[in-house]
Design a protein around this motif. Structure first.
Motif, PDB file in Angstrom:
ATOM      1  N   TYR A  32     -16.579  19.989 -17.838  1.00 38.21           N
ATOM      2  CA  TYR A  32     -15.483  19.658 -18.763  1.00 38.21           C
ATOM      3  C   TYR A  32     -14.662  18.560 -18.127  1.00 38.21           C
ATOM      4  O   TYR A  32     -14.221  18.684 -16.992  1.00 38.21           O
ATOM      5  CB  TYR A  32     -14.631  20.895 -19.053  1.00 38.21           C
ATOM      6  CG  TYR A  32     -13.719  20.737 -20.250  1.00 38.21           C
ATOM      7  CD1 TYR A  32     -12.348  20.527 -20.083  1.00 38.21           C
ATOM      8  CD2 TYR A  32     -14.226  20.789 -21.545  1.00 38.21           C
ATOM      9  CE1 TYR A  32     -11.515  20.378 -21.170  1.00 38.21           C
ATOM     10  CE2 TYR A  32     -13.397  20.633 -22.637  1.00 38.21           C
ATOM     11  CZ  TYR A  32     -12.044  20.426 -22.451  1.00 38.21           C
ATOM     12  OH  TYR A  32     -11.229  20.279 -23.545  1.00 38.21           O
ATOM     13  N   PHE A  93     -12.838  19.682 -14.329  1.00 42.41           N
ATOM     14  CA  PHE A  93     -12.560  21.016 -13.822  1.00 42.41           C
ATOM     15  C   PHE A  93     -13.617  21.379 -12.785  1.00 42.41           C
ATOM     16  O   PHE A  93     -14.809  21.113 -12.975  1.00 42.41           O
ATOM     17  CB  PHE A  93     -12.575  22.057 -14.951  1.00 42.41           C
ATOM     18  CG  PHE A  93     -11.218  22.312 -15.522  1.00 42.41           C
ATOM     19  CD1 PHE A  93     -10.847  21.738 -16.724  1.00 42.41           C
ATOM     20  CD2 PHE A  93     -10.300  23.100 -14.844  1.00 42.41           C
ATOM     21  CE1 PHE A  93      -9.573  21.950 -17.246  1.00 42.41           C
ATOM     22  CE2 PHE A  93      -9.036  23.326 -15.350  1.00 42.41           C
ATOM     23  CZ  PHE A  93      -8.674  22.743 -16.555  1.00 42.41           C
ATOM     24  N   ASN A  94     -13.172  22.013 -11.697  1.00 43.34           N
ATOM     25  CA  ASN A  94     -14.123  22.446 -10.673  1.00 43.34           C
ATOM     26  C   ASN A  94     -14.980  23.584 -11.216  1.00 43.34           C
ATOM     27  O   ASN A  94     -14.729  24.104 -12.309  1.00 43.34           O
ATOM     28  CB  ASN A  94     -13.405  22.848  -9.382  1.00 43.34           C
ATOM     29  CG  ASN A  94     -12.493  24.062  -9.552  1.00 43.34           C
ATOM     30  OD1 ASN A  94     -12.323  24.571 -10.648  1.00 43.34           O
ATOM     31  ND2 ASN A  94     -11.931  24.517  -8.448  1.00 43.34           N
ATOM     32  N   GLY A  97     -13.427  26.650 -12.385  1.00 44.94           N
ATOM     33  CA  GLY A  97     -12.488  26.487 -13.485  1.00 44.94           C
ATOM     34  C   GLY A  97     -11.047  26.710 -13.081  1.00 44.94           C
ATOM     35  O   GLY A  97     -10.182  26.920 -13.928  1.00 44.94           O
ATOM     36  N   THR A  98     -10.766  26.660 -11.770  1.00 45.37           N
ATOM     37  CA  THR A  98      -9.412  26.946 -11.297  1.00 45.37           C
ATOM     38  C   THR A  98      -8.607  25.704 -10.968  1.00 45.37           C
ATOM     39  O   THR A  98      -7.402  25.799 -10.727  1.00 45.37           O
ATOM     40  CB  THR A  98      -9.475  27.821 -10.026  1.00 45.37           C
ATOM     41  OG1 THR A  98     -10.259  27.136  -9.039  1.00 45.37           O
ATOM     42  CG2 THR A  98     -10.093  29.175 -10.329  1.00 45.37           C
ATOM     43  N   ALA A  99      -9.249  24.543 -10.910  1.00 44.07           N
ATOM     44  CA  ALA A  99      -8.520  23.341 -10.528  1.00 44.07           C
ATOM     45  C   ALA A  99      -9.085  22.139 -11.259  1.00 44.07           C
ATOM     46  O   ALA A  99     -10.297  22.021 -11.442  1.00 44.07           O
ATOM     47  CB  ALA A  99      -8.601  23.120  -9.020  1.00 44.07           C
ATOM     48  N   LEU A 100      -8.194  21.254 -11.655  1.00 46.15           N
ATOM     49  CA  LEU A 100      -8.583  19.988 -12.249  1.00 46.15           C
ATOM     50  C   LEU A 100      -8.593  18.961 -11.125  1.00 46.15           C
ATOM     51  O   LEU A 100      -7.586  18.787 -10.427  1.00 46.15           O
ATOM     52  CB  LEU A 100      -7.563  19.624 -13.329  1.00 46.15           C
ATOM     53  CG  LEU A 100      -7.919  18.571 -14.356  1.00 46.15           C
ATOM     54  CD1 LEU A 100      -9.221  18.905 -15.045  1.00 46.15           C
ATOM     55  CD2 LEU A 100      -6.783  18.446 -15.381  1.00 46.15           C
ATOM     56  N   ILE A 101      -9.740  18.302 -10.932  1.00 47.42           N
ATOM     57  CA  ILE A 101      -9.896  17.339  -9.847  1.00 47.42           C
ATOM     58  C   ILE A 101      -9.794  15.950 -10.433  1.00 47.42           C
ATOM     59  O   ILE A 101     -10.534  15.610 -11.364  1.00 47.42           O
ATOM     60  CB  ILE A 101     -11.253  17.535  -9.157  1.00 47.42           C
ATOM     61  CG1 ILE A 101     -11.343  18.964  -8.608  1.00 47.42           C
ATOM     62  CG2 ILE A 101     -11.436  16.520  -8.036  1.00 47.42           C
ATOM     63  CD1 ILE A 101     -12.717  19.345  -8.150  1.00 47.42           C
ATOM     64  N   PHE A 102      -8.891  15.141  -9.864  1.00 47.12           N
ATOM     65  CA  PHE A 102      -8.601  13.817 -10.397  1.00 47.12           C
ATOM     66  C   PHE A 102      -9.249  12.709  -9.583  1.00 47.12           C
ATOM     67  O   PHE A 102      -9.414  12.819  -8.366  1.00 47.12           O
ATOM     68  CB  PHE A 102      -7.088  13.572 -10.392  1.00 47.12           C
ATOM     69  CG  PHE A 102      -6.348  14.292 -11.496  1.00 47.12           C
ATOM     70  CD1 PHE A 102      -5.985  15.613 -11.344  1.00 47.12           C
ATOM     71  CD2 PHE A 102      -6.013  13.631 -12.668  1.00 47.12           C
ATOM     72  CE1 PHE A 102      -5.299  16.277 -12.359  1.00 47.12           C
ATOM     73  CE2 PHE A 102      -5.332  14.283 -13.685  1.00 47.12           C
ATOM     74  CZ  PHE A 102      -4.971  15.609 -13.522  1.00 47.12           C
TER      75      PHE A 102
END
Lengths: 112, 114
Positions: A32, A93-94, A97-102
């Motif tokens: 995602y 999303f990793n 699903g716990t972190a959005l990586i930019f």
């Protein structure tokens, strides 16, 4: 090691033309993806997203394309407007699903 | 509230001091995130809360950083013995558990450590 990469720090485009911002990712399990826009002194604002079950998502002037085999996505803005001038971040999303990586962002400048 | 609120918007402190940054998420959002953004970089994940508990704190850089969310709403990021390298914009975001997987960010707290 950067898992989401935006290799172009900046992009300049004339008003009315197409802007294409690129993003690569390293983890094939990412499923995602989101694009955010950021103006100075403000927080990032959500622009558009795409799930890995699709290869294209469109919202008005903004279209995101996903090429899973190449682990590459791009954001197209047509037509570009001066108000689009901002920093654009690609994010994923990793696996948990716990972190959005930019990514590091691309600064878009649209001249009139 | 209507959006994610962060206070203070700006904080200047001296090396070695203790700092607290506050985040008030969107009402009803159970998921809350803290990020740090340094100059020229993208937001870097620090910690994720689901309700009152830290579901993922893998991004906290060291034990000087700590965050709490005692009632599942407001969260506080605490930094002990600040260092010059801690200077950055600290962003908070929240998300509803149901529906679209989109984080809504606050305007951030700019921390400067002299």
């Amino acid at each position: 090691d950067q898992q989401v990469k935006q290799n172009s720090p900046s992009l300049s485009v004339q008003e009315g033309r197409i802007s294409i911002l690129n993003c690569d990712y390293t983890n094939s399990m990412f499923d995602y993806f989101l694009w955010y826009k950021k103006y100075p002194a403000e927080g990032p604002t959500f622009l558009i997203s795409i799930s890995s079950i699709k290869d294209k998502n469109e919202d008005g002037r903004f279209t995101v394309f996903l090429n899973k085999s190449a682990k590459h996505l791009s954001l197209h803005i047509v037509p570009s407007q001066p108000g689009d001038s901002a920093v654009y971040f690609c994010a994923a999303f990793n696996q948990a699903g716990t972190a959005l990586i930019f990514g590091k962002g691309t600064t878009l400048s649209v001249s009139s | 509230g209507a959006g994610v609120s962060q206070t203070p918007s700006n904080k200047v402190t001296e090396k070695g001091k203790y700092v607290e940054l506050r985040c008030d998420p969107i009402s009803g959002h159970t998921a809350l995130y803290w990020y740090r953004q340094s100059l020229g970089q993208g937001p870097e994940f620090l910690i994720y809360f689901q309700g009152t508990g830290a579901a993922d704190d893998s991004g906290l850089p060291n034990d000087r950083f700590f965050a709490v969310r005692p009632e599942g709403s407001v969260s506080t990021l605490k930094i002990q013995r600040t260092e010059r390298g801690d200077s950055a914009v600290y962003l908070c975001a929240s998300k509803t558990t149901a529906g679209a997987n989109v984080l809504t960010f606050g305007a951030g707290s700019r921390l400067t450590v002299l």
